[in-house]
Design a protein around this motif. Structure first.
Motif, PDB file in Angstrom:
ATOM      1  N   GLY A  45       0.834  -1.193   0.000  1.00  0.00           N
ATOM      2  CA  GLY A  45       0.000   0.000   0.000  1.00  0.00           C
ATOM      3  C   GLY A  45       0.866   1.239   0.000  1.00  0.00           C
ATOM      4  N   ALA A  46       0.252   2.381   0.309  1.00  0.00           N
ATOM      5  CA  ALA A  46       0.975   3.646   0.322  1.00  0.00           C
ATOM      6  C   ALA A  46       2.008   3.695   1.447  1.00  0.00           C
ATOM      7  CB  ALA A  46      -0.002   4.802   0.461  1.00  0.00           C
ATOM      8  N   VAL A  47       1.689   3.077   2.592  1.00  0.00           N
ATOM      9  CA  VAL A  47       2.563   3.159   3.758  1.00  0.00           C
ATOM     10  C   VAL A  47       2.943   1.784   4.296  1.00  0.00           C
ATOM     11  CG1 VAL A  47       2.740   4.029   6.138  1.00  0.00           C
ATOM     12  CG2 VAL A  47       1.534   5.373   4.411  1.00  0.00           C
TER      13      VAL A  47
ATOM     14  N   ILE B 283       3.086  -4.699   7.913  1.00  0.00           N
ATOM     15  CA  ILE B 283       4.377  -4.128   8.283  1.00  0.00           C
ATOM     16  C   ILE B 283       4.621  -2.890   7.427  1.00  0.00           C
ATOM     17  CG2 ILE B 283       5.305  -6.371   8.985  1.00  0.00           C
ATOM     18  CD1 ILE B 283       6.874  -6.469   6.372  1.00  0.00           C
ATOM     19  N   THR B 284       5.534  -2.048   7.853  1.00  0.00           N
ATOM     20  CA  THR B 284       5.827  -0.852   7.059  1.00  0.00           C
ATOM     21  C   THR B 284       6.477  -1.252   5.738  1.00  0.00           C
ATOM     22  OG1 THR B 284       8.041  -0.525   7.978  1.00  0.00           O
ATOM     23  CG2 THR B 284       6.184   0.546   9.140  1.00  0.00           C
ATOM     24  N   ASN B 285       6.326  -0.402   4.742  1.00  0.00           N
ATOM     25  CA  ASN B 285       6.991  -0.657   3.463  1.00  0.00           C
ATOM     26  C   ASN B 285       8.506  -0.692   3.641  1.00  0.00           C
ATOM     27  OD1 ASN B 285       4.554  -0.771   2.097  1.00  0.00           O
ATOM     28  ND2 ASN B 285       4.616   1.355   1.454  1.00  0.00           N
ATOM     29  N   ASP B 286       9.035   0.163   4.524  1.00  0.00           N
ATOM     30  CA  ASP B 286      10.477   0.151   4.783  1.00  0.00           C
ATOM     31  C   ASP B 286      10.917  -1.207   5.318  1.00  0.00           C
ATOM     32  OD1 ASP B 286      10.851   2.752   3.925  1.00  0.00           O
ATOM     33  OD2 ASP B 286      10.839   3.609   5.950  1.00  0.00           O
TER      34      ASP B 286
ATOM     35  N   ALA C  16       9.409  -4.117   4.832  1.00  0.00           N
ATOM     36  CA  ALA C  16       9.304  -5.078   3.730  1.00  0.00           C
ATOM     37  C   ALA C  16      10.502  -4.952   2.792  1.00  0.00           C
ATOM     38  CB  ALA C  16       8.001  -4.873   2.970  1.00  0.00           C
ATOM     39  N   ASP C  17      10.920  -3.707   2.537  1.00  0.00           N
ATOM     40  CA  ASP C  17      12.089  -3.484   1.676  1.00  0.00           C
ATOM     41  C   ASP C  17      13.363  -3.994   2.339  1.00  0.00           C
ATOM     42  OD1 ASP C  17      10.405  -2.282  -0.180  1.00  0.00           O
ATOM     43  OD2 ASP C  17      10.939  -0.234   0.410  1.00  0.00           O
ATOM     44  N   ASP C  18      13.530  -3.698   3.635  1.00  0.00           N
ATOM     45  CA  ASP C  18      14.719  -4.145   4.357  1.00  0.00           C
ATOM     46  C   ASP C  18      14.835  -5.665   4.356  1.00  0.00           C
ATOM     47  OD1 ASP C  18      15.460  -1.546   4.945  1.00  0.00           O
ATOM     48  OD2 ASP C  18      14.703  -1.602   7.008  1.00  0.00           O
TER      49      ASP C  18
END
Length: 68
Positions: free
Chosen positions: A19-21, A39-42, A44-46
């Protein structure tokens, strides 16, 4: 990695919905049981999450609400 949480379920990422966040992560832990985590997108990216990844769902809660 040491954690104070005692509820850890191994599973496989079944679906990711970014999503957006936040990113919603659906995890298949076997026996027809699926968990969903937001979970936050950050985060998920990490973790570089991808469908099919082996992950551990770590659950820590002081309250469990049950409804019927």
């Amino acid at each position: 990695m040491k954690l104070s949480a005692r509820n850890a379920l191994k599973g496989k990422v079944e679906k990711l919905n970014r999503g957006a966040v936040t990113t919603t992560v659906r995890i298949d832990v076997g026996n027809g049981i699926h968990l969903t985590s937001s979970i936050t997108n950050d985060a998920a990216d990490d973790l570089a999450l991808k469908v099919g990844d082996e992950v551990t769902a770590i659950i820590k809660s002081s309250d469990v609400i049950v409804g019927k």
